[in-house]
Structure formats: C-alpha cells, structure tokens
Design a protein around this motif. Structure first.
Motif, PDB file in Angstrom:
ATOM      1  N   GLN A  25     -34.867 -21.169 -16.397  1.00 38.27           N
ATOM      2  CA  GLN A  25     -34.054 -20.133 -15.758  1.00 38.27           C
ATOM      3  C   GLN A  25     -34.801 -19.421 -14.632  1.00 38.27           C
ATOM      4  O   GLN A  25     -34.285 -18.459 -14.061  1.00 38.27           O
ATOM      5  CB  GLN A  25     -33.618 -19.098 -16.798  1.00 38.27           C
ATOM      6  CG  GLN A  25     -32.710 -19.661 -17.864  1.00 38.27           C
ATOM      7  CD  GLN A  25     -32.411 -18.621 -18.925  1.00 38.27           C
ATOM      8  OE1 GLN A  25     -32.051 -17.494 -18.606  1.00 38.27           O
ATOM      9  NE2 GLN A  25     -32.563 -18.991 -20.182  1.00 38.27           N
ATOM     10  N   ILE A  26     -36.012 -19.892 -14.316  1.00 37.41           N
ATOM     11  CA  ILE A  26     -36.834 -19.247 -13.290  1.00 37.41           C
ATOM     12  C   ILE A  26     -36.947 -20.195 -12.094  1.00 37.41           C
ATOM     13  O   ILE A  26     -37.768 -21.109 -12.095  1.00 37.41           O
ATOM     14  CB  ILE A  26     -38.236 -18.895 -13.845  1.00 37.41           C
ATOM     15  CG1 ILE A  26     -38.110 -17.987 -15.073  1.00 37.41           C
ATOM     16  CG2 ILE A  26     -39.086 -18.242 -12.758  1.00 37.41           C
ATOM     17  CD1 ILE A  26     -39.410 -17.786 -15.835  1.00 37.41           C
ATOM     18  N   PRO A  27     -36.105 -19.995 -11.063  1.00 37.30           N
ATOM     19  CA  PRO A  27     -36.161 -20.878  -9.898  1.00 37.30           C
ATOM     20  C   PRO A  27     -37.377 -20.568  -9.030  1.00 37.30           C
ATOM     21  O   PRO A  27     -37.774 -19.419  -8.876  1.00 37.30           O
ATOM     22  CB  PRO A  27     -34.866 -20.549  -9.152  1.00 37.30           C
ATOM     23  CG  PRO A  27     -34.572 -19.142  -9.521  1.00 37.30           C
ATOM     24  CD  PRO A  27     -35.077 -18.972 -10.939  1.00 37.30           C
ATOM     25  N   VAL A  61     -32.842 -14.235 -11.148  1.00 40.71           N
ATOM     26  CA  VAL A  61     -33.476 -14.209 -12.467  1.00 40.71           C
ATOM     27  C   VAL A  61     -32.897 -13.065 -13.293  1.00 40.71           C
ATOM     28  O   VAL A  61     -32.715 -11.954 -12.802  1.00 40.71           O
ATOM     29  CB  VAL A  61     -35.013 -14.041 -12.335  1.00 40.71           C
ATOM     30  CG1 VAL A  61     -35.687 -13.975 -13.689  1.00 40.71           C
ATOM     31  CG2 VAL A  61     -35.602 -15.165 -11.497  1.00 40.71           C
ATOM     32  N   ASP A  62     -32.613 -13.338 -14.550  1.00 43.34           N
ATOM     33  CA  ASP A  62     -32.177 -12.315 -15.497  1.00 43.34           C
ATOM     34  C   ASP A  62     -33.176 -11.164 -15.494  1.00 43.34           C
ATOM     35  O   ASP A  62     -34.393 -11.386 -15.420  1.00 43.34           O
ATOM     36  CB  ASP A  62     -32.093 -12.953 -16.892  1.00 43.34           C
ATOM     37  CG  ASP A  62     -31.781 -11.950 -17.966  1.00 43.34           C
ATOM     38  OD1 ASP A  62     -30.595 -11.611 -18.114  1.00 43.34           O
ATOM     39  OD2 ASP A  62     -32.734 -11.503 -18.631  1.00 43.34           O
ATOM     40  N   ASN A  64     -38.567  -8.691 -15.656  1.00 42.82           N
ATOM     41  CA  ASN A  64     -39.494  -7.665 -16.133  1.00 42.82           C
ATOM     42  C   ASN A  64     -40.696  -8.284 -16.839  1.00 42.82           C
ATOM     43  O   ASN A  64     -41.826  -7.829 -16.669  1.00 42.82           O
ATOM     44  CB  ASN A  64     -38.771  -6.678 -17.046  1.00 42.82           C
ATOM     45  CG  ASN A  64     -37.876  -5.733 -16.271  1.00 42.82           C
ATOM     46  OD1 ASN A  64     -38.057  -5.523 -15.073  1.00 42.82           O
ATOM     47  ND2 ASN A  64     -36.896  -5.165 -16.940  1.00 42.82           N
ATOM     48  N   ARG A  65     -40.472  -9.326 -17.604  1.00 39.64           N
ATOM     49  CA  ARG A  65     -41.598 -10.016 -18.257  1.00 39.64           C
ATOM     50  C   ARG A  65     -42.505 -10.667 -17.223  1.00 39.64           C
ATOM     51  O   ARG A  65     -43.726 -10.629 -17.347  1.00 39.64           O
ATOM     52  CB  ARG A  65     -41.074 -11.043 -19.260  1.00 39.64           C
ATOM     53  CG  ARG A  65     -40.454 -10.389 -20.496  1.00 39.64           C
ATOM     54  CD  ARG A  65     -39.913 -11.385 -21.495  1.00 39.64           C
ATOM     55  NE  ARG A  65     -40.922 -12.334 -21.924  1.00 39.64           N
ATOM     56  CZ  ARG A  65     -40.645 -13.554 -22.371  1.00 39.64           C
ATOM     57  NH1 ARG A  65     -39.392 -13.974 -22.429  1.00 39.64           N
ATOM     58  NH2 ARG A  65     -41.608 -14.353 -22.772  1.00 39.64           N
ATOM     59  N   LEU A  66     -41.911 -11.268 -16.194  1.00 41.69           N
ATOM     60  CA  LEU A  66     -42.705 -11.927 -15.151  1.00 41.69           C
ATOM     61  C   LEU A  66     -43.607 -10.952 -14.408  1.00 41.69           C
ATOM     62  O   LEU A  66     -44.723 -11.296 -14.031  1.00 41.69           O
ATOM     63  CB  LEU A  66     -41.794 -12.646 -14.148  1.00 41.69           C
ATOM     64  CG  LEU A  66     -41.145 -13.930 -14.625  1.00 41.69           C
ATOM     65  CD1 LEU A  66     -40.084 -14.384 -13.636  1.00 41.69           C
ATOM     66  CD2 LEU A  66     -42.185 -15.023 -14.841  1.00 41.69           C
ATOM     67  N   GLU A  89     -37.768  -0.895 -23.887  1.00 43.46           N
ATOM     68  CA  GLU A  89     -36.421  -0.589 -23.405  1.00 43.46           C
ATOM     69  C   GLU A  89     -36.050  -1.461 -22.211  1.00 43.46           C
ATOM     70  O   GLU A  89     -34.903  -1.854 -22.057  1.00 43.46           O
ATOM     71  CB  GLU A  89     -36.305   0.888 -23.045  1.00 43.46           C
ATOM     72  CG  GLU A  89     -36.308   1.777 -24.277  1.00 43.46           C
ATOM     73  CD  GLU A  89     -36.204   3.247 -23.936  1.00 43.46           C
ATOM     74  OE1 GLU A  89     -36.162   3.598 -22.740  1.00 43.46           O
ATOM     75  OE2 GLU A  89     -36.177   4.043 -24.875  1.00 43.46           O
ATOM     76  N   ARG A  90     -37.023  -1.785 -21.363  1.00 46.12           N
ATOM     77  CA  ARG A  90     -36.747  -2.630 -20.191  1.00 46.12           C
ATOM     78  C   ARG A  90     -36.774  -4.106 -20.544  1.00 46.12           C
ATOM     79  O   ARG A  90     -36.450  -4.960 -19.738  1.00 46.12           O
ATOM     80  CB  ARG A  90     -37.754  -2.320 -19.078  1.00 46.12           C
ATOM     81  CG  ARG A  90     -37.502  -0.938 -18.486  1.00 46.12           C
ATOM     82  CD  ARG A  90     -38.324  -0.620 -17.304  1.00 46.12           C
ATOM     83  NE  ARG A  90     -38.213  -1.594 -16.235  1.00 46.12           N
ATOM     84  CZ  ARG A  90     -39.100  -1.664 -15.243  1.00 46.12           C
ATOM     85  NH1 ARG A  90     -40.131  -0.844 -15.207  1.00 46.12           N
ATOM     86  NH2 ARG A  90     -38.955  -2.568 -14.298  1.00 46.12           N
TER      87      ARG A  90
END
Length: 134
Positions: free
Chosen positions: A64-66, A111-112, A117-119, A126-127
């Motif tokens: 899901q990460i282009p 990207v979702d 946020n994780r990337l 919360e995020r």
C-alpha cells in the motif's frame, strides 16, 4: 471582477454534469504526473532493499506504499517522504522537482494516514488508531 467567459462555454452540455464538462475541457489533466495505478508503479513491497528496511510493516502494508519511479515530477506544494533517507522527514514538492535514482519518494496523498504516521515515526497511539476508547 466580472467573468467574461461566454455562458455557453461555462455550462455543461445538456444532460451532462459539471465534472463531465470539466473532463471535456481538460482531458487527461493528471496524465504524466504519476504513473497509472495499473502495475506501472512500484511499492515498498517490490523494492527489496526497502522491503528489508521496513521489516516492521506487513507485506500487505508494504503493498500500500507507492514509490515514485525516477523521473516522476513531484507536485509543487504536495507532501512526500524519501524512504532512502536514514530518518525520513516530510518534504514539500517544488516546481521542477522530480524523483531521481537515489530517491524513494512516497506521496502522502496516496498513503493511508496511519501508515503515513508510522512511516514518519509517529508513536502517539491516537495518531496510529491505537488509543484506548474509554
């Protein structure tokens, strides 16, 4: 200021919608900006070194990460991260800026938000949609 565009040029043809009208005026307006999502663009899953770097992500998440291919022009004002960087930070696209062979640019718009946020290293539950509901 008065709009001097003739009425017949501003209105969609009978039976059409404003979106269809705009498409007629600007066909393929986004063509060439980003490759089509038909397999022509790589994902973090497809790039072995990046796949190894992002071991904390599942294969489904990596897909899901282009990652923009070299030569892709970045949109001025849009947000990206370059996953080739040791500590990726958000970068704003500028006129004339494009992905090079030494970049793994990921467009934020594709990207979702939780993955994004994780990337970028966000660890606030919360995020990351991990907050306890109480």
């Amino acid at each position: 200021m008065m709009d001097r565009t003739p009425e017949r040029e501003r209105r969609p043809q009978e039976g059409g919608t404003a979106d269809q009208f705009d498409e007629d005026l600007h066909p393929n307006i986004m063509a060439g900006i980003y490759p089509a999502k038909d397999g022509n663009i790589s994902t973090a899953y497809d790039i072995k070194d990046l796949h190894n770097k992002l071991q904390q992500f599942t294969n489904d998440e990596l897909k899901q990460i282009p990652v923009l291919p070299p030569g892709t022009h970045l949109h001025a004002g849009s947000t990206y991260i370059d996953l080739r960087e040791r500590n990726p930070e958000e970068v704003t696209g500028k006129d004339g800026m494009q992905a090079a062979t030494n970049n793994w640019y990921v467009p934020k718009s594709e990207v979702d938000y939780v993955l994004w946020n994780r990337l970028i290293g966000v660890d606030n539950p919360e995020r990351l949609d991990e907050a306890d509901e109480g």
